[in-house]
Design an enzyme around this catalytic site. Sequence first.
Site, short mmCIF file in Angstrom:
data_model
loop_
_atom_site.label_atom_id
_atom_site.label_comp_id
_atom_site.label_asym_id
_atom_site.label_seq_id
_atom_site.Cartn_x
_atom_site.Cartn_y
_atom_site.Cartn_z
N SER A 10 1.00 -1.29 0.21
CA SER A 10 0.03 0.06 0.16
C SER A 10 0.79 1.20 0.18
O SER A 10 0.58 2.35 -0.64
CB SER A 10 -1.04 0.00 1.34
OG SER A 10 -0.41 -0.23 2.49
N ASP A 109 11.58 -7.30 2.24
CA ASP A 109 11.60 -6.33 3.44
C ASP A 109 11.49 -7.24 4.70
O ASP A 109 12.38 -6.80 5.66
CB ASP A 109 10.25 -5.97 3.38
CG ASP A 109 8.93 -6.65 3.27
OD1 ASP A 109 9.30 -8.19 2.90
OD2 ASP A 109 7.86 -6.54 3.96
#
Length: 256
Positions: A10, A109
């Site tokens: 997002s 990540d």
Amino acid sequence: MLITLDIGNSHVAIGGFHGDDILFVASMATDDRQTGEQYACTLRSIFALHGMEQQPIEGVVLSSVVPAMIPILQRAVGLLSGCRVLTVGAGVKTGLNIKSDQPRTLGTDRVAAAVWASHTASLPCVVVDLGTAITFTALDAKGTLAGSAIAPGMYIALRAMGHAAAQLPEVRLDTPPKSVLGRTTVDAIQIGSIYGTASMIDGMIARFADELGAVPEVLLSGSAVPLVQPYLRTKARWEPELVLRGLALIWRRNQR
């Protein structure tokens, strides 16, 4: 100045570093319909907003869970700096030993978060990221990435429930009631979402402790941490720049 980019589902988190010091942290929406030129304009505006427009960029490192965004951001930072972009993936030195049957599928990540955790946290350690998904990344006593778990994030679960249950109202997650005995539907959804997420984390950490043979240090990251952390029974430390710091460390480990 080193620029770190963590491309999530997002949002794209952006960090500016001078050595170990964070100069600024910002974010922009993830949208693979935008061009590299559009993102270059956005990044330039962000740098100016934080007073960094005159700082020379010496390097850029990025992680991404959205493959389509990688060439777009590479193009954007290339237009601004002209320097090579280090993209975390196969062939990049992380200094991390990973136990995985499919290491290439591990989110970069989470790799960056684990790199920073192994560098700074007490071991064993579990990194819990409360973002679009809730991810658990476990490091054993030797600093090896021993395994992980993934669950739907609170907002995804809330939207899915709203689509599947016609009578349930839309609810904006906020501070829940002090009691878990909800008296209204809105209270009940708040309680189930926030206390339920906290309880899941408590339970998962207990199970990780069994597997790791010791109670792990717990590091939290992600946008939903402020909502959930007050209701955890597990002792945990919030590291809001965890992934960005891990990316900066990976960049330094790959410099000759």
